[in-house]
Design an enzyme around this catalytic site. Sequence first.
Site: not given
Lengths: 95, 486
Positions: B76, B151, B175
Amino acid sequence: MALEHAEVLRAAHLARIDLSENDAAHYHDDLGRILEMVDQLQALDTEGVAPLAHPLDATQRLRADEVTENDQREHFQRCAPQVENGLYLVPRVVE
Amino acid sequence: MHDRTLTEISQALDAGEISSRELTQDLLGRIDRLDGTLNSFVSVTADQALEAAEAADQARARGEAGRLTGVPLALKDIFCTQGVKTSCGSKMLDNFVAPYDATVVEKLKAAGTVSLGKTNMDEFAMGSSNESSFYGPVKNPWDLDAVPGGSSGGSAAAVAAGLVPAALGTDTGGSIRQPAAFCGITGLKPTYGRVSRYGMIAYASSLDQGGPMARSAEDCAHLLNVIAGHDVRDSTSVARGVPDYTEELSAPLSGLKIGLPKEYFGDGLDAGVNQAIGEAIKVYESLGASVREVSLPHTAYAIPAYYVIAPAEASSNLSRYDGVRFGHRCDNPEDLIDLYKRSRAEGFGEEVKRRILIGTHTLSEGFFDAYYKKAQQVRRLIRQDFLDAFEEVDVLMGPAAPTPAFDLGAQKDPVSMYLQDIYTIAVNLAGIPGISVPAGFAGKRPVGLQILGTHFAETRLLNVAHQFQQATDWHLKRPEMTEENS
């Protein structure tokens, strides 16, 4: 607790975010609804409940006061917008 | 090879069926062909990946390969990677090349893994749909009209689409678990403090936790083995030994006590999701587990408490983006205040500004007790709900999200978007671990079963998830990602 337009502008100033009057009106709307949702908390009796800051109730660890990092100023300043002689440059603060 | 699990890839590398270099090239080609549609990567680091793959192949030839040597994955774009743009999904950091590695990145490199790049995400991890990214929304590989969740939406979509076998995500209010559910993969949020946050760009520091997203619980166990552990550079990481998380995967579930929080099956739960979760619970019963209803009475207060605590912490954490030391700076600032204000106004997107303003307001003079202190008191009550429940049962189960993935652009109102995280957010406030595993479909969109355990119960969660994956094949389903439909 209803949110005042002036409070949005105050928060924007404290947070150092440029906000036009127009933007402020738009955020006022959103923030008002978020705070309305948050206000549900007030319905709960929390008398005598200790605030929880860390999910494991951990406290800050201490370590010996020794230098553990090397000087890497040049390396870290490579991602700065403007530097000179190892200093970060900003607009003049004191005339 | 692209639809195999990380565990299978590791075995194929060991058996010499394929080299890390070949596999890396194969996946880079796939990213090149398919990610124009999905938008799951912000940066693809092909050169570094091929170099790392070569090194892994050489290590293997020398007989020095570990379990994850040569295994490709993605990170990420919230994890600092030295020499690589680390944007956190924000214009603010579009020009930021990290000068150091996050601890987990260092650990994954040392384990011989090959990072193919940095995945897309909601800006500063603030979002549940991946639509707040400066780099545009990510699409769900199961249905290109749907969001991948957020997210960590890029990580979830990349794994689901077979661009990488695994990726790292972070979870502040759901997330990792919610995008894992929306994309039909397995995602683990570890106990707060289990994985170092050093070099993981901060959103809400008392809630943020990094963790693995992969195709199976077994894969997550292998990854957690590498990334977990105490770090002197993160004062909130816990000094506690790391067990081998794969050791108990095969333990039988007979006698397992499962609690179903009645608050997680109330109004607003999609009928298709409810049905899939019901079927999953039946599978557990057939494996010898007992099921009973429990209550987490303060559930309704989790979202309100979170939207005080997380924005408050964010407003403080994000004050570091000042246009002076790194990140975006506005043109021709008149004075220092103008430099701060315009750099931040230009660099941050709408959702980030909204949360900074909320946090700044609730922490400002005259409001602190009514908001922040109150929310922290409620946080203790929420944690106590879980601790009480774990006196009675071993794990809690329920849906990871109230609906399957929603349509891109469907959630226009911030508050209704926030309410999507109803089943995940309390877990972060309590600091306990949670995992989402694929448990079927509602229409053509995947459903995730969320399993929760008490602090440091990762071994148990992975065991319970793995046994489900031995009995079902939902985690083996793959979306049809052909070059023709991309």
